[in-house]
Scaffold this motif. Structure first.
Motif, mmCIF file in Angstrom:
data_model
loop_
_atom_site.group_PDB
_atom_site.id
_atom_site.type_symbol
_atom_site.label_atom_id
_atom_site.label_comp_id
_atom_site.label_asym_id
_atom_site.label_seq_id
_atom_site.Cartn_x
_atom_site.Cartn_y
_atom_site.Cartn_z
ATOM 1 N N MET A 1 0.877 -1.100 -0.067
ATOM 2 C CA MET A 1 -0.212 -0.009 0.017
ATOM 3 C C MET A 1 0.837 1.447 -0.074
ATOM 4 N N PRO A 2 1.649 1.674 -1.079
ATOM 5 C CA PRO A 2 2.370 2.798 -1.157
ATOM 6 C C PRO A 2 1.608 4.041 -1.122
ATOM 7 N N GLN A 3 2.644 4.918 -0.558
ATOM 8 C CA GLN A 3 1.927 6.534 -0.293
ATOM 9 C C GLN A 3 1.903 7.111 -1.900
ATOM 10 N N VAL A 4 2.798 6.631 -2.846
ATOM 11 C CA VAL A 4 2.979 7.361 -4.133
ATOM 12 C C VAL A 4 3.073 6.198 -5.236
ATOM 13 N N HIS A 5 2.241 6.322 -6.397
ATOM 14 C CA HIS A 5 2.414 5.755 -7.482
ATOM 15 C C HIS A 5 2.479 6.353 -8.613
ATOM 16 N N ALA A 6 3.445 6.104 -9.523
ATOM 17 C CA ALA A 6 3.508 7.000 -10.677
ATOM 18 C C ALA A 6 3.606 5.662 -11.818
ATOM 19 N N ASP A 7 2.958 6.091 -13.103
ATOM 20 C CA ASP A 7 2.464 5.221 -13.916
ATOM 21 C C ASP A 7 3.051 5.885 -15.328
ATOM 22 N N PHE A 8 3.813 5.263 -15.779
ATOM 23 C CA PHE A 8 4.675 5.786 -16.978
ATOM 24 C C PHE A 8 4.189 5.530 -18.426
ATOM 25 N N HIS A 9 3.635 6.431 -19.300
ATOM 26 C CA HIS A 9 3.087 5.992 -20.522
ATOM 27 C C HIS A 9 3.769 6.968 -21.417
ATOM 28 N N GLU A 10 3.421 6.634 -22.763
ATOM 29 C CA GLU A 10 3.376 7.541 -24.098
ATOM 30 C C GLU A 10 2.377 7.759 -24.721
ATOM 31 N N MET A 11 2.334 9.034 -25.462
ATOM 32 C CA MET A 11 1.364 9.657 -26.239
ATOM 33 C C MET A 11 1.655 9.760 -27.726
ATOM 34 N N GLY A 12 1.154 10.390 -28.348
ATOM 35 C CA GLY A 12 1.643 10.624 -29.786
ATOM 36 C C GLY A 12 2.771 11.285 -29.897
ATOM 37 N N PRO A 13 3.609 11.219 -31.150
ATOM 38 C CA PRO A 13 5.094 11.482 -31.148
ATOM 39 C C PRO A 13 5.122 13.116 -31.265
ATOM 40 N N GLU A 14 3.997 13.790 -31.732
ATOM 41 C CA GLU A 14 3.941 15.148 -31.974
ATOM 42 C C GLU A 14 3.755 15.971 -30.771
ATOM 43 N N GLY B 1 -5.625 5.787 -1.220
ATOM 44 C CA GLY B 1 -4.740 6.721 -0.287
ATOM 45 C C GLY B 1 -3.538 7.209 -0.829
ATOM 46 N N ALA B 2 -3.095 6.817 -1.946
ATOM 47 C CA ALA B 2 -2.002 7.098 -2.582
ATOM 48 C C ALA B 2 -2.016 8.634 -3.431
ATOM 49 N N MET B 3 -0.693 8.860 -3.658
ATOM 50 C CA MET B 3 -0.771 9.842 -4.744
ATOM 51 C C MET B 3 -0.537 9.181 -5.935
ATOM 52 N N GLY B 4 -1.412 9.169 -6.859
ATOM 53 C CA GLY B 4 -1.205 8.465 -8.022
ATOM 54 C C GLY B 4 -0.951 9.601 -9.218
ATOM 55 N N PHE B 5 -0.108 9.164 -10.210
ATOM 56 C CA PHE B 5 0.170 10.206 -11.330
ATOM 57 C C PHE B 5 0.223 9.360 -12.476
ATOM 58 N N THR B 6 -0.273 10.007 -13.722
ATOM 59 C CA THR B 6 0.119 9.365 -15.130
ATOM 60 C C THR B 6 1.126 10.344 -15.517
ATOM 61 N N TYR B 7 2.241 9.637 -15.983
ATOM 62 C CA TYR B 7 3.439 10.496 -16.776
ATOM 63 C C TYR B 7 3.198 10.269 -18.272
ATOM 64 N N GLU B 8 3.159 10.944 -19.339
ATOM 65 C CA GLU B 8 2.874 10.768 -20.696
ATOM 66 C C GLU B 8 4.060 11.520 -21.358
ATOM 67 N N GLN B 9 5.036 10.651 -21.926
ATOM 68 C CA GLN B 9 6.156 11.073 -23.042
ATOM 69 C C GLN B 9 5.592 11.050 -24.209
ATOM 70 N N GLY B 10 5.771 12.103 -25.285
ATOM 71 C CA GLY B 10 5.716 11.943 -26.506
ATOM 72 C C GLY B 10 6.281 11.091 -27.346
ATOM 73 N N GLY B 11 5.897 10.161 -28.075
ATOM 74 C CA GLY B 11 6.515 8.996 -28.670
ATOM 75 C C GLY B 11 5.556 8.040 -29.044
ATOM 76 N N GLY B 12 5.428 6.690 -28.225
ATOM 77 C CA GLY B 12 4.554 5.540 -28.597
ATOM 78 C C GLY B 12 5.110 4.887 -29.518
ATOM 79 N N GLY B 13 4.329 3.626 -29.871
ATOM 80 C CA GLY B 13 4.738 2.520 -30.789
ATOM 81 C C GLY B 13 5.150 3.092 -32.269
ATOM 82 N N VAL B 14 4.632 3.942 -32.732
ATOM 83 C CA VAL B 14 4.991 4.381 -34.093
ATOM 84 C C VAL B 14 6.594 5.105 -34.259
#
Length: 780
Positions: free
Chosen positions: A269-282, A346-359
């Protein structure tokens, strides 16, 4: 030890004194002073040596850890690493560093290992079990005595989408940086925090992407959009083996990867959770704060911490002159995601989105003629990883206190207007079992309801009206007075309130509707009854003698599984088209008959096969010595036809929605335990569909297969068409659907004629911002 050193010094000085004894200027005072100087000099050398040894040991530990590039044999960012190599690196670092522990928590459908590295100071690693338990005890999720030491757990999760492939590469760099101490502040961070790194939440999708990319890449990376390496085709590698989006599975936990991940997550049961993603390259880079709407259960402190994290991220990104944005696109409303589900826990949840992705591949040419590299994408996620840890460290004390407060306040003073939710015990058995599984996985407590016989005013979920409920024995109580009070509200709020009508995903998900449960919510607190809640286990015994056959009332999914189990054993079954009464019991239309006379091929194993299948599927059998019905139709009637084992196929391939294909595939294989054939659209025209009893058409474009499908439908093959696949039959003039569509179109045209075509009120004003926001609803 000092005595031995002094003896050595004296001996040395004595030898020195022999050299001086014939010198006329030698005096006793000088001798004493000389001995003192030698003693001090030697002690300094000894202390210096000790410090050098300590320093050497510490630096040797850091220097001995190979970087990802050294371990893998290529520079990080120059190619995509296969999952097993990343796991090997994680295990390697754990082997050579006393600051790191590797823990496996499961495996995927394709057999790939799921695991994490836990990084902290040697003291915290030694006391990890104590720290873990203390965290749960303070949250009220584990019974025990708090020992007084609590530190924040920071959980970094990468690569939940297989083709957002910069994540796993970043995870290796982050692990190395922390274990080697080669970043300002790391030593302090590890003394006060425990960091968990999950390098890849979706190994099957990740390897699918890497294999397909590596097999099509050029020796010299080609950034051009037309290159095959940037066009992987159907079904992509975003999802897992069954084509499920694992980022939308956090609350529901339908997939093995999610179930195992969250089971392990719940042990910390962490206090912080960060989830790392990617979105469109532009696009540039997204970090907190999130966009509107925010779910109303999110606390003021969670709002505040999102701003703190955004400020922390911006400092690191500003220093590198990297572009970014906040408060757009990615809202915090639906509970399915890797930011919202932790927030509701109860945690601090975050989404991070870096430009890029599979393409994007290794290099990708952008519209402004710049080239986006994998190395640059890794660096973006690395900066966000460091910012996440630093901001959490800077606010560590309040993170812990507010985390404890989150659960403590919920248990004493829930914010949900409904203090009790009643699930009727008369609901279909398999639906109740699915509900209990869901509640257990989300650590929501439930019990039998007390106050049996008492009537309460309550909201009726299925009828969506205010009404009444009378508590009956066996009814289930979910009280809001529990640590997971906010999660109860999220899951059972009949009408989730949003500050904005447009959301990135679902806007309604109340559990009673999802499971079609007869349920009620009351503003009164209902007393709980003691005892473990579980449906009574059904145990059928082998019938004595040789029964004429067996009959089962069809009530729901368990009976469907039972039929599938019998079909797999080549047992023939019948089903009733009329209600009947047999062996003194009433059976509804659709009941299942298993007659011995249909199954002589099973021989002496017949009764064992039927009984075992019924027990495994928790279905109650009724054995009968006759096929004669006391009321209704007999076993051998045309109203009780034999239902042969159905052969099912599903079309898949380019221009078909992969998520729908995956849902059916998963349902048949993992829930129903029944075979299904995936048929590619690329060779569908050469396939003999007459071999199949049912063909499933998920949503998609079937213009190339139109003639083939119509041909086999006319020959009697049953087709289930979903969503846009239905257009096949709305185009075919011989179908009732075509006639219905024609009628509707005529009515619509008639209505339109009543409006003046030049009426300016009919013109729609174009607003960029409105169109952009509506476009968000189509995002995946």
């Amino acid at each position: 030890m000092n005595f031995r050193h002094n003896m050595t010094v004296t001996c040395c000085i004595t030898q020195k004194n022999n050299a001086f004894k014939h010198q006329p200027y030698f005096k006793p005072a000088f001798k004493i002073h000389y001995i003192y100087i030698l003693k001090m000099s030697l002690m300094k050398k000894i202390l210096t040596s000790i410090l050098l040894v300590v320093f050497f040991i510490q630096n040797t530990q850091a220097q001995d850890i190979k970087s990802p590039s050294e371990f893998l044999g290529y520079e990080l960012g120059t190619q995509f690493t296969f999952h097993h190599r990343a796991i090997e690196y994680f295990k390697y670092v754990a082997d050579v560093s006393p600051l790191v522990k590797y823990r496996s928590y499961g495996s995927t459908y394709e057999g790939r290992e799921l695991g994490v590295c836990i990084i902290s100071s040697e003291e915290n690693i030694r006391d990890l079990e104590e720290l873990r338990k203390n965290n749960l005890i303070k949250a009220g999720l584990l019974k025990g005595e708090f020992t007084g030491k609590q530190v924040p757990f920071i959980w970094l999760s990468y690569n939940v989408h297989g083709n957002e492939a910069a994540g796993m590469e970043t995870a290796m760099k982050t692990l190395y940086t922390l274990a080697s101490g080669k970043y300002e502040g790391v030593s302090d961070w590890l003394k006060s925090c425990v960091i968990v790194i999950d390098p890849c939440q979706n190994p099957d999708g990740r390897d699918s992407y890497a294999y397909r990319y590596n097999s099509s890449r050029n020796m010299i990376p080609n950034p051009g959009h037309d290159a095959l390496e940037h066009n992987q085709g159907w079904p992509g590698a975003r999802t897992n083996h069954y084509m499920f989006d694992l980022n939308r599975d956090w609350t529901w936990q339908t997939q093995a990867e999610t179930q195992q991940k969250i089971a392990y997550y719940n042990t910390f049961m962490p206090q912080v959770h960060a989830d790392f993603h990617e979105m469109g390259p532009e696009s540039s880079f997204f970090f907190a704060p999130g966009a509107d709407p925010w779910n109303e259960v999110i606390t003021p402190w969670q709002h505040e911490f999102h701003k703190l994290m955004g400020n922390g991220d911006s400092k690191l990104f500003d220093a590198q002159y990297r572009l970014y944005f906040t408060k757009e696109n990615f809202d915090l409303f639906c509970p399915s995601f890797g930011d919202t589900w932790p927030l509701f826990n109860g945690a601090m949840g975050f989404t991070y989105e870096q430009g890029g992705g599979g393409v994007s591949g290794i290099q990708y040419k952008l519209d402004d003629d710049d080239t986006l590299s994998l190395s640059k994408r890794i660096e973006g996620h690395f900066l966000a990883s460091m910012a996440t840890i630093k901001v959490s460290y800077d606010n560590r004390d309040r993170l812990v206190s507010e985390f404890n407060k989150y659960f403590g306040e919920g248990a004493k003073n829930p914010g949900f207007e409904y203090k009790s939710v009643i699930i009727k015990g008369s609901n279909e058995r398999s639906s109740l079992e699915s509900l209990f599984q869901l509640l257990d996985r989300n650590q929501v407590k439930y019990s039998y309801a007390g106050n049996v016989g008492k009537k309460f005013r309550a909201f009726d979920y299925l009828n969506k009206t205010e009404g009444e409920v009378t508590i009956e024995k066996g009814d289930i109580l979910i009280t809001s007075f529990q640590p997971q009070s906010r999660m109860v509200k999220v899951m059972f709020e009949p009408d989730s309130k949003a500050s904005d009508s447009l959301s990135y995903d679902l806007t309604a998900w109340a559990v009673p509707y999802s499971y079609n449960l007869k349920a009620y919510a009351t503003t009164e607190q209902i007393r709980a009854e003691d005892g473990n809640v579980a449906p009574e286990a059904i145990k059928n015994s082998i019938a004595e003698g040789k029964p004429y056959g067996y009959i089962v009332n069809f009530t729901g999914f368990d009976e469907l599984k039972f039929m599938a189990a019998l079909y797999r054993k080549e047992i023939r079954i019948r089903y009733t088209l009329k209600p009947s009464e047999i062996a003194g019991k009433k059976f509804e239309r659709g009941s299942v008959i298993i007659a011995r006379g249909d199954n002589f091929q099973a021989g002496e194993k017949f009764d064992q096969i039927v009984t075992d299948a019924a027990n495994n599927c928790q279905v109650r059998l009724v054995a009968t010595t006759t096929g004669l019905a006391e009321e209704g139709r007999d076993f051998g009637s045309d109203f009780s036809p034999v239902k042969k084992k159905p052969v099912v196929g599903i079309l898949c391939g380019s221009e078909i929605q992969s998520s729908e294909v995956g849902e059916f595939w998963f349902f048949f294989e993992r829930e129903l335990n029944y075979p299904i054939t995936l048929i590619g659209t690329s060779y569908a025209e050469k396939t003999d569909f007459s071999k199949y009893d049912v063909i499933i058409l998920p949503g998609g474009n079937y213009s190339k297969q139109y003639d083939t499908i119509i041909y086999y439908v006319k020959k009697g093959v049953k087709v289930i068409a979903l969503e846009s696949a239905g257009s096949i039959f709305s185009r075919e003039k011989t179908t009732a659907l075509y006639k219905a569509v024609e009628t509707r179109n005529a009515e619509t045209k008639a209505a339109e004629k009543k409006e003046r075509s030049d009426d300016p009120k009919l013109l729609k004003k174009y607003e960029y911002e409105v169109e952009r926001r509506y476009g968000l609803t189509e995002r995946s």
